[in-house]
Design an enzyme around this catalytic site. Sequence first.
Site, mmCIF file in Angstrom:
data_model
loop_
_atom_site.group_PDB
_atom_site.id
_atom_site.type_symbol
_atom_site.label_atom_id
_atom_site.label_comp_id
_atom_site.label_asym_id
_atom_site.label_seq_id
_atom_site.Cartn_x
_atom_site.Cartn_y
_atom_site.Cartn_z
ATOM 1 N N GLU A 141 59.668 53.735 34.624
ATOM 2 C CA GLU A 141 58.401 53.161 35.080
ATOM 3 C C GLU A 141 58.656 51.768 35.678
ATOM 4 O O GLU A 141 58.144 51.421 36.732
ATOM 5 C CB GLU A 141 57.440 53.085 33.895
ATOM 6 C CG GLU A 141 56.028 52.770 34.286
ATOM 7 C CD GLU A 141 55.115 52.745 33.071
ATOM 8 O OE1 GLU A 141 55.588 53.025 31.966
ATOM 9 O OE2 GLU A 141 53.927 52.437 33.267
ATOM 10 N N ARG B 11 68.997 60.820 19.736
ATOM 11 C CA ARG B 11 68.457 61.926 18.936
ATOM 12 C C ARG B 11 68.896 63.282 19.485
ATOM 13 O O ARG B 11 68.881 64.279 18.758
ATOM 14 C CB ARG B 11 66.941 61.791 18.818
ATOM 15 C CG ARG B 11 66.531 60.639 17.897
ATOM 16 C CD ARG B 11 65.027 60.470 17.853
ATOM 17 N NE ARG B 11 64.477 60.119 19.136
ATOM 18 C CZ ARG B 11 64.220 58.882 19.556
ATOM 19 N NH1 ARG B 11 64.455 57.858 18.756
ATOM 20 N NH2 ARG B 11 63.725 58.648 20.748
#
Length: 174
Positions: A99, A62
Site C-alpha cells: 500500500e 507463519r
Amino acid sequence: MSRAPDLQSFIRDVPDFPRPGILFRDVTPLLGDAGALKAAVGALADPFRHVGVEKVMGIESRGFVFGAPVALALETGFALVRKAGKLPGRTRRVTYDLEYGTDTVEMHEDSLRAGERVLVVDDLIATGGTAAAAVQLARDCGAHVVGCAFLIELTALAGRRRLDVDPIHVLLRY
Ligand code: AMP
C-alpha cells in the site's frame, strides 16, 4: 469418531494491530492446540496428496510454521521464501508493491529445480502480493506451481485475482 475441530474458533481477532485500522487474524491459539494444529495441517495438505508435489515453499514466517508440516505430510522437501537479506547463499529476489512502498522476498537459487512441482503455503492471503511474489520466484527457477494453500483468505481484498494459479486452496474465509 471424534469431531473435527472448528478451526475458526481458534483464530483470535486483534483490532488495530500492527497499525490502526488493521484487524489482525492471530493464528497462535490454533498453533497452541494439538488437535486444531493437526487438523489444519492435514486439511491444507489433503487436496495435494495425489498430484505429485515435489516441494513445498513456505513464506516467512507463519508460512514456515504451516508449510514445513505440510511438506512432511506430502513427503516432500521444503523451500524457504524469506524477507530480503536473511539467506546466506546465492538468491533470486522479487520486489512487489505494498500500500505504501515496496517489499522484497528472496529464495536460494538452488532451492528448486527446473520443472519441479511446487506447492506454495502461507498462513493468510490478504492482497496477494506476497504469494504472487513467491509464485514468481518459483517460476523464475523454472519450477511448476501446482497450487497454493492458505489457512485464511481475506476475501474482500481479492488477493486470489493476483495469482494465476489453480487450485488456490483455503480453509477459512473472512
Ligand atoms: P498480502 O501480501 O497482502 O497478501 O499479505 C499476506 C501476508 O501478510 C501474510 O504472510 C500474512 O501473514 C500477513 N497479513 C496480512 N494481513 C494480515 C491480517 N489481517 N492478519 C494477519 N496477517 C496478515
